[in-house]
Design an enzyme around this catalytic site. Structure first.
Site, PDB file in Angstrom:
ATOM      1  N   LYS A   1      -6.635 -29.126 -34.475  1.00 28.82           N
ATOM      2  CA  LYS A   1      -7.318 -29.452 -35.728  1.00 28.82           C
ATOM      3  C   LYS A   1      -8.469 -30.380 -35.378  1.00 28.82           C
ATOM      4  CE  LYS A   1      -6.458 -28.857 -40.261  1.00 28.82           C
ATOM      5  NZ  LYS A   1      -5.832 -27.741 -40.981  1.00 28.82           N
TER       6      LYS A   1
ATOM      7  N   GLY B   1      -1.102 -27.136 -59.733  1.00 35.89           N
ATOM      8  CA  GLY B   1      -2.348 -26.895 -58.992  1.00 35.89           C
ATOM      9  C   GLY B   1      -2.681 -25.417 -59.040  1.00 35.89           C
TER      10      GLY B   1
ATOM     11  N   GLY C   1      -5.617 -23.857 -58.184  1.00 33.60           N
ATOM     12  CA  GLY C   1      -6.875 -23.614 -57.488  1.00 33.60           C
ATOM     13  C   GLY C   1      -6.872 -22.221 -56.885  1.00 33.60           C
TER      14      GLY C   1
ATOM     15  N   VAL D   1      -5.308 -20.868 -54.319  1.00 36.16           N
ATOM     16  CA  VAL D   1      -3.996 -20.281 -54.020  1.00 36.16           C
ATOM     17  C   VAL D   1      -3.147 -20.207 -55.287  1.00 36.16           C
ATOM     18  CG1 VAL D   1      -1.902 -20.458 -52.633  1.00 36.16           C
ATOM     19  CG2 VAL D   1      -4.083 -21.203 -51.670  1.00 36.16           C
TER      20      VAL D   1
HETATM   21  N1  LIG Z   1      -6.328 -21.944 -49.214  1.00 35.34           N
HETATM   22  C1  LIG Z   1      -5.415 -21.578 -48.326  1.00 35.34           C
HETATM   23  O1  LIG Z   1      -5.441 -20.443 -47.810  1.00 35.34           O
HETATM   24  C2  LIG Z   1      -4.312 -22.530 -47.958  1.00 35.34           C
HETATM   25  C3  LIG Z   1      -3.516 -22.241 -46.823  1.00 35.34           C
HETATM   26  C4  LIG Z   1      -2.456 -23.100 -46.498  1.00 35.34           C
HETATM   27  C5  LIG Z   1      -2.231 -24.233 -47.299  1.00 35.34           C
HETATM   28  N2  LIG Z   1      -3.038 -24.488 -48.386  1.00 35.34           N
HETATM   29  C6  LIG Z   1      -2.743 -25.670 -49.203  1.00 35.34           C
HETATM   30  O2  LIG Z   1      -2.467 -25.261 -50.534  1.00 35.34           O
HETATM   31  C7  LIG Z   1      -2.953 -26.225 -51.472  1.00 35.34           C
HETATM   32  C8  LIG Z   1      -3.893 -25.555 -52.448  1.00 35.34           C
HETATM   33  O3  LIG Z   1      -4.983 -24.997 -51.750  1.00 35.34           O
HETATM   34  P1  LIG Z   1      -6.230 -24.360 -52.521  1.00 35.34           P
HETATM   35  O4  LIG Z   1      -7.071 -23.690 -51.497  1.00 35.34           O
HETATM   36  O5  LIG Z   1      -5.745 -23.591 -53.693  1.00 35.34           O
HETATM   37  O6  LIG Z   1      -6.963 -25.679 -53.029  1.00 35.34           O
HETATM   38  P2  LIG Z   1      -7.943 -25.838 -54.279  1.00 35.34           P
HETATM   39  O7  LIG Z   1      -8.740 -27.058 -54.001  1.00 35.34           O
HETATM   40  O8  LIG Z   1      -8.639 -24.553 -54.575  1.00 35.34           O
HETATM   41  O9  LIG Z   1      -6.939 -26.100 -55.504  1.00 35.34           O
HETATM   42  C9  LIG Z   1      -6.219 -27.268 -55.684  1.00 35.34           C
HETATM   43  C10 LIG Z   1      -5.987 -27.430 -57.192  1.00 35.34           C
HETATM   44  O10 LIG Z   1      -5.118 -28.537 -57.392  1.00 35.34           O
HETATM   45  C11 LIG Z   1      -5.606 -29.299 -58.472  1.00 35.34           C
HETATM   46  N3  LIG Z   1      -5.094 -30.672 -58.360  1.00 35.34           N
HETATM   47  C12 LIG Z   1      -5.536 -31.691 -57.600  1.00 35.34           C
HETATM   48  N4  LIG Z   1      -4.799 -32.779 -57.788  1.00 35.34           N
HETATM   49  C13 LIG Z   1      -3.841 -32.449 -58.691  1.00 35.34           C
HETATM   50  C14 LIG Z   1      -2.776 -33.144 -59.294  1.00 35.34           C
HETATM   51  N5  LIG Z   1      -2.532 -34.432 -59.016  1.00 35.34           N
HETATM   52  N6  LIG Z   1      -1.987 -32.489 -60.177  1.00 35.34           N
HETATM   53  C15 LIG Z   1      -2.223 -31.194 -60.484  1.00 35.34           C
HETATM   54  N7  LIG Z   1      -3.228 -30.490 -59.942  1.00 35.34           N
HETATM   55  C16 LIG Z   1      -4.039 -31.111 -59.070  1.00 35.34           C
HETATM   56  C17 LIG Z   1      -7.103 -29.188 -58.379  1.00 35.34           C
HETATM   57  O11 LIG Z   1      -7.730 -29.498 -59.624  1.00 35.34           O
HETATM   58  C18 LIG Z   1      -7.255 -27.718 -57.979  1.00 35.34           C
HETATM   59  O12 LIG Z   1      -7.332 -26.874 -59.114  1.00 35.34           O
HETATM   60  C19 LIG Z   1      -3.593 -27.332 -50.630  1.00 35.34           C
HETATM   61  O13 LIG Z   1      -2.640 -28.341 -50.408  1.00 35.34           O
HETATM   62  C20 LIG Z   1      -3.915 -26.641 -49.317  1.00 35.34           C
HETATM   63  O14 LIG Z   1      -3.924 -27.544 -48.230  1.00 35.34           O
HETATM   64  C21 LIG Z   1      -4.053 -23.666 -48.731  1.00 35.34           C
END
Ligand SMILES: NC(=O)c1ccc[n+]([C@@H]2O[C@H](COP(=O)([O-])OP(=O)(O)OC[C@H]3O[C@@H](n4cnc5c(N)ncnc54)[C@H](O)[C@@H]3O)[C@@H](O)[C@H]2O)c1
Length: 367
Positions: free
Chosen positions: A94, A194, A196, A198
């Site tokens: 990383k 959350g 977002g 995913v």
């Molecule tokens: N994108 C990927 O392919 C991937 C892969 C492995 C792990 N992850 C993990 O999955 C999680 C989500 O990833 P993502 O790409 O969807 O991120 P993203 O930034 O698109 O979405 C995150 C969402 O969480 C919301 N959020 C933030 N703080 C919050 C809280 N306190 N309460 C409720 N909602 C809150 C945000 O408003 C946002 O809508 C992250 O922890 C990321 O590390 C993502």
């Protein structure tokens, strides 16, 4: 980030690198500095037994260097186990760039960072993480082949989030099979925290399966958007953990399973996309086990993203990516059974299998 758990003062009292809280026999740690562009980065290579260390680059306003170093140590270690448990021939690495991605990031800085990655000759392969975009990876690609997550138009595998969500869905179904004897999620009450990239894709799978989905997010606009698209319920309360539910799916931040929340949790299953869901892996994993709550290890069920990135290196087609991601179901079931038989936490069971795979390869490599 790390300082949420360990204070900067505590971190600074430890030995600078090898004595840091998150140091776990990392193979190599590279500090990168460039005066002209203002680049200050750290690349952490945890383990390369199974293959080159692959993991994203995170740009964050770290309070100090201790915090950045600890984050890269912790995150690179996590990548080792994520790839190992998923059966990929990749090691764990990383990188972190110290700075504000909104104001400090320039094409020149990204290009200089790419040159540092290139100088490692392929031992570390970078990708996107917090604060990075596909366009940033395209800039890095101009100076090094050791980067994934580039635009589809440049030969990349594209957005990993739908694949990650599919893997989480598979892991959740396996956890349901283990807990309830059936993997059908119809009529189960599932809270997705959350929504977002995913979270929304996960909601779509759950709704298609007939689950009762409730969504929570700090972004009101997103909540309205996802509700109108899928007809789900928006959570209106202030204590999501105490709500009666079948499945809690953390898809926002890490460490939501902590001393403050764990005893309030009513869910029978925890399965979500967020990284590092347990604030303290061993202790909180044990409490979940004692409370009969099935925890599908995060680094196992959110591995769809890394599978997608791996596909870019191995030239897999979409079908192969989906097949490998679907297999998260079998691996999750295997690990939940293993944990039960050995009376250990599911997190430990997953770590043990990942470690065993690395050790076996190490022995083979030394023959
Ligand atoms: N994108 C990927 O392919 C991937 C892969 C492995 C792990 N992850 C993990 O999955 C999680 C989500 O990833 P993502 O790409 O969807 O991120 P993203 O930034 O698109 O979405 C995150 C969402 O969480 C919301 N959020 C933030 N703080 C919050 C809280 N306190 N309460 C409720 N909602 C809150 C945000 O408003 C946002 O809508 C992250 O922890 C990321 O590390 C993502």
């Amino acid at each position: 980030m790390t300082s949420d758990i360990i204070s900067p003062k505590e971190l600074s009292q430890m030995d600078p690198v090898f004595g840091q809280a998150s140091f776990d026999d990392h193979e190599q740690i590279v500090f990168c500095n460039d005066k002209d562009t203002g680049l200050k980065a750290i690349i952490g290579i945890h383990n390369t037994v199974l293959g080159p260390a692959l993991g994203g680059t995170r740009m964050w306003k770290y309070a100090n260097e201790w915090e950045a170093l600890n984050d890269v140590l912790r995150l690179s270690r996590g990548m080792t186990f994520k790839s190992a448990i998923t059966g990929l021939n990749l090691g764990g690495g990383k990188a972190v760039i110290i700075g504000d991605a909104k104001t400090d990031k320039t094409p020149e800085l990204m290009s200089r960072f790419g040159e540092f990655v290139n100088s490692l000759g392929g031992k570390y392969i970078t990708a996107e993480d917090v604060g990075m975009t596909t366009e940033d990876m395209d800039i890095v690609r101009n100076v090094t082949p050791y980067v994934t997550g580039i635009s589809e138009s440049k030969g990349g595998a594209g957005n990993p989030s739908p694949i990650t969500a599919y893997g989480v869905f598979m892991g959740m179904k396996a956890a349901a099979k283990f807990q309830y004897g059936s993997d059908v999620l119809e009529d189960k009450n599932i809270y997705v925290q959350g929504i977002g990239h995913v979270g929304e894709a996960l909601v779509e799978h759950l709704v298609n399966e007939g689950a009762n989905v409730t969504i929570a997010d700090i972004n009101q606009e997103r909540l309205e958007e996802v509700r109108s698209k899928y007809g789900v319920t928006i959570y209106g309360g202030s204590d999501i953990y105490s709500e009666p539910m079948d499945i809690y799916a953390p898809c926002a931040l890490g460490a939501t399973i902590n001393d403050k929340t764990i005893n309030r949790l009513k869910a029978k299953i925890v399965a979500g996309a967020a990284n590092n869901q347990l604030e303290e892996e061993n202790r909180h994993g044990k409490i979940l086990q004692e409370r009969g709550i099935v925890y599908a290890p995060d680094f196992l069920i959110n591995a769809g993203g890394i599978i997608n990135v791996y596909a870019e290196l191995e030239n897999y087609d979409k079908q192969e990516i989906m097949r490998k991601t679907e297999n998260i179901y079998n691996t999750t079931l295997e690990i939940l059974d293993n944990a039960k038989v050995n009376n250990i936490t599911t997190h430990t069971a997953a770590l043990n299998i990942a470690r065993e795979r690395i050790e076996t390869r190490k022995r083979e490599n030394s023959k």
